[in-house]
Motif scaffolding. Structure first.
Motif, PDB file in Angstrom:
ATOM      1  N   ALA A  82       0.863  -1.185   0.000  1.00  0.00           N
ATOM      2  CA  ALA A  82       0.000   0.000   0.000  1.00  0.00           C
ATOM      3  C   ALA A  82       0.892   1.226   0.000  1.00  0.00           C
ATOM      4  N   PRO A 111       1.772  -8.271   5.232  1.00  0.00           N
ATOM      5  CA  PRO A 111       2.128  -8.079   6.639  1.00  0.00           C
ATOM      6  C   PRO A 111       1.294  -6.977   7.288  1.00  0.00           C
ATOM      7  N   PHE A 112       0.849  -6.016   6.495  1.00  0.00           N
ATOM      8  CA  PHE A 112       0.065  -4.896   7.019  1.00  0.00           C
ATOM      9  C   PHE A 112      -1.217  -4.803   6.191  1.00  0.00           C
ATOM     10  N   THR A 113      -2.218  -4.135   6.762  1.00  0.00           N
ATOM     11  CA  THR A 113      -3.521  -4.084   6.102  1.00  0.00           C
ATOM     12  C   THR A 113      -3.387  -3.604   4.658  1.00  0.00           C
ATOM     13  N   PRO A 114      -3.794  -4.416   3.710  1.00  0.00           N
ATOM     14  CA  PRO A 114      -3.654  -4.054   2.301  1.00  0.00           C
ATOM     15  C   PRO A 114      -4.813  -3.168   1.837  1.00  0.00           C
ATOM     16  N   PRO A 115      -4.614  -2.402   0.749  1.00  0.00           N
ATOM     17  CA  PRO A 115      -5.708  -1.592   0.203  1.00  0.00           C
ATOM     18  C   PRO A 115      -6.654  -2.489  -0.591  1.00  0.00           C
ATOM     19  N   VAL A 116      -7.615  -3.053   0.110  1.00  0.00           N
ATOM     20  CA  VAL A 116      -8.449  -4.131  -0.429  1.00  0.00           C
ATOM     21  C   VAL A 116      -9.096  -3.750  -1.763  1.00  0.00           C
ATOM     22  N   SER A 117      -9.669  -2.540  -1.837  1.00  0.00           N
ATOM     23  CA  SER A 117     -10.390  -2.169  -3.056  1.00  0.00           C
ATOM     24  C   SER A 117      -9.448  -2.120  -4.259  1.00  0.00           C
ATOM     25  N   LEU A 118      -8.217  -1.680  -4.038  1.00  0.00           N
ATOM     26  CA  LEU A 118      -7.264  -1.588  -5.145  1.00  0.00           C
ATOM     27  C   LEU A 118      -6.762  -2.971  -5.566  1.00  0.00           C
TER      28      LEU A 118
END
Lengths: 359, 359
Positions: free
Chosen positions: B34, B214-221
């Motif tokens: 992200a 490892p870290f919250t991904p930009p789900v929509s992208l």
């Protein structure tokens, strides 16, 4: 998409940076970074902590520990104040801990809502201790609560307050937010060399010049953030805060009525944005699975030492009291199915009572 | 949104990480971060460059200079091979430069498409020089062309190839991509301490374990990226590459027919994804404004030393030959208006001829 160097985008960013100011309780425009919440946490470390600095991290769960890990990766001497998971840090604990340290402390890190346990730390009271006992910067992780709880950086004496887009700010993940006060700005100006993408000077300077970002911003998420600001304005910021308290009170009342233990026993320590439930035995996983399988309803698992022991109900952002009613209804059905108890209506009843007290 | 630790998201990420492999020409799943493109550039620096290392950066414009700045912020000794803007780096130039250095070089950085000038550097030929003359890692910025040009990390001898979501990969900004080969993985394992969010080990390990981030991904992208991969598959990767060549050839033929000078004179140096036009006098701004005011059509300005001197036409990602016809038509009308010349149809005619040669 629009060009990110266009006037239309600059206007959108300006709206977001300024309309978030009351939400963060800051007098400076809120910095927007393309990244996960962890990038915001790291920016709060790598811009002010030099190799060899002594820092204190209040660790009440996974995300306090993350702050500590980031500080260690930048070569700081990290003093962890470890608090039992599920409990908030008391100001007296922090005071005793700080007074026991020999070396001057560069920064004290705390977590506002520790999402891994659903504890809300008393960041105002902790800030008062930090400022009375040390000259340290006071840096707070607000990822899982900003947008759902009050924040006032001046009153709470917070120098840097960070958050992310995907929790109470109602967006998809991918935006990180950083609010800095004047003192933090000075520290950031004199920060370590080894930073570039997360160098907050670049973001602050870009605001001073033309309200833009130093690097290509996530345009679609900033547009979303503009809408979030509009929604918060429309509801009224005080009403948003009140609604989150109601959601917490309803959730806790309902879960208790079902006979399920809450991880955070002390009502005053409980976050308005998330509630961790710790069923007896190994039922956390079974309940989570029942909700998923029967209702496509997602509650979160426990992390690290709480893995398999808890499940967590998110009630933040655009959540409504009726959402809480729904998850409590689903829990009633799950407990009925798993334990054969006559649970129908009992959690909802208590939640309604908690709700009615605020209507 | 879905939970980012859910199976449905993991499956989506797996699709993206593997379906992008032919696009990057890599044998390893492509890492997703992200962040802006610059976060990808920085990850390629901060994971392998130690303080005091000597590095070479081929600077053909703004983004070569950015690589150099990042390396400097991490304490590297940066040797810039400065090439006149608008020209590609010749392999002989790089060979002479590398042979003139006394210290061993840790990494050589190059820009595939230098978007600020629309030059496409011959990264395969440069890679051959790097590997013949040095033991350095070869690191390439592919932000503004990957997804529109061929890439083969093994054949080109590239160790790390980075890109972003918002150019030829057709997404909103906010995703950064990093492809690493086995040798780079080793270097990353032994990389510097001071990194956390951009520590590529964390991303690579997350793929090895469960295809997560490892870290919250930009789900929509990431969901968008999955659709992008599907679109590329549907058209066929070879056809995508061919289409971009056609778009470039059409654009250059049309612009030339209008009598507007191209910044990149040598056809072989011209990127298939973007074309910089350098009108005589100060007309770049006037033409850009005409297109914006009359057709809401956005062309990009020049940056740094090229500010006010050029405008840039993007023709990448989901652009079609008809998009090029449209921008050329708009240019015909702009030049007619500004210079009173009889331009109608002349650029379109040449573009059609260039198109026909490939149909």
């Amino acid at each position: 998409m629009v060009a990110h160097r266009s006037e239309v985008f600059s206007n959108s960013l300006k709206q977001v940076a300024t309309k978030l100011m009351p939400v963060f309780g800051t007098k400076e425009p809120v910095v927007v970074i393309a990244g996960s919440g962890t990038s915001a946490l790291e920016s709060a470390v790598c811009n002010v902590v030099h190799e060899g600095d002594h820092v204190v991290v209040v660790v009440t769960g996974v995300f306090g520990e993350r702050f500590a890990s980031i500080c260690e990766s930048y070569g700081a001497h990290v003093h962890r104040l470890n608090i039992e998971w599920g409990t908030a840090c008391r100001p007296e604990q922090l005071e005793t801990f700080l007074k026991g340290l020999k070396d001057p402390v560069k920064a004290v890190f705390a977590t506002y809502c520790e999402t891994s346990t659903s504890v809300l730390n008393p960041v105002k009271d902790l800030g008062a201790v930090v400022k009375r006992v040390t000259d340290a910067l006071y840096i707070v992780d607000g990822v899982s609560c900003i947008g759902g709880v009050p924040a006032n950086m001046e009153d709470y004496q917070i120098d840097i307050l960070v958050s992310g887009s995907q929790k109470a700010l109602m967006l998809p993940p991918g935006l990180a937010f950083v609010a800095v006060n004047k003192r933090a700005k000075e520290a950031i100006k004199n920060g370590p060399e080894k930073r570039f993408y997360l160098d907050l000077n670049r973001y602050i300077d870009s605001y001073d010049e033309a309200v833009t970002t130093p690097f290509t911003p996530p345009v679609s998420l900033v547009f979303g953030a503009e809408e979030v600001c509009r929604m918060i304005e429309e509801e009224g910021w005080d009403n948003v805060i009140k609604r989150h308290e109601v959601l917490r009170n309803m959730t806790r009342a309902g879960v208790k009525a079902l006979g399920l233990p809450l991880l955070v026993e002390n009502d005053a320590d409980a976050s308005p944005t998330v509630t961790a439930v710790k069923p007896d035995g190994d039922q956390a996983g079974a309940i989570k699975k029942y909700l998923q399988d029967h209702f496509s309803m997602v509650v979160a698992s426990g992390q690290k030492q709480l893995k398999g022991k808890i499940f967590r109900i998110g009630h933040m952002g655009y959540s409504t009291p009726f959402d809480v009613i729904n998850v409590l209804t689903a829990l009633e059905m799950a407990v009925h199915e798993l334990n054969g108890r006559d649970t129908f209506g009992i959690a909802v009843k208590k939640a309604e009572e908690a709700w009615k007290a605020h209507v």
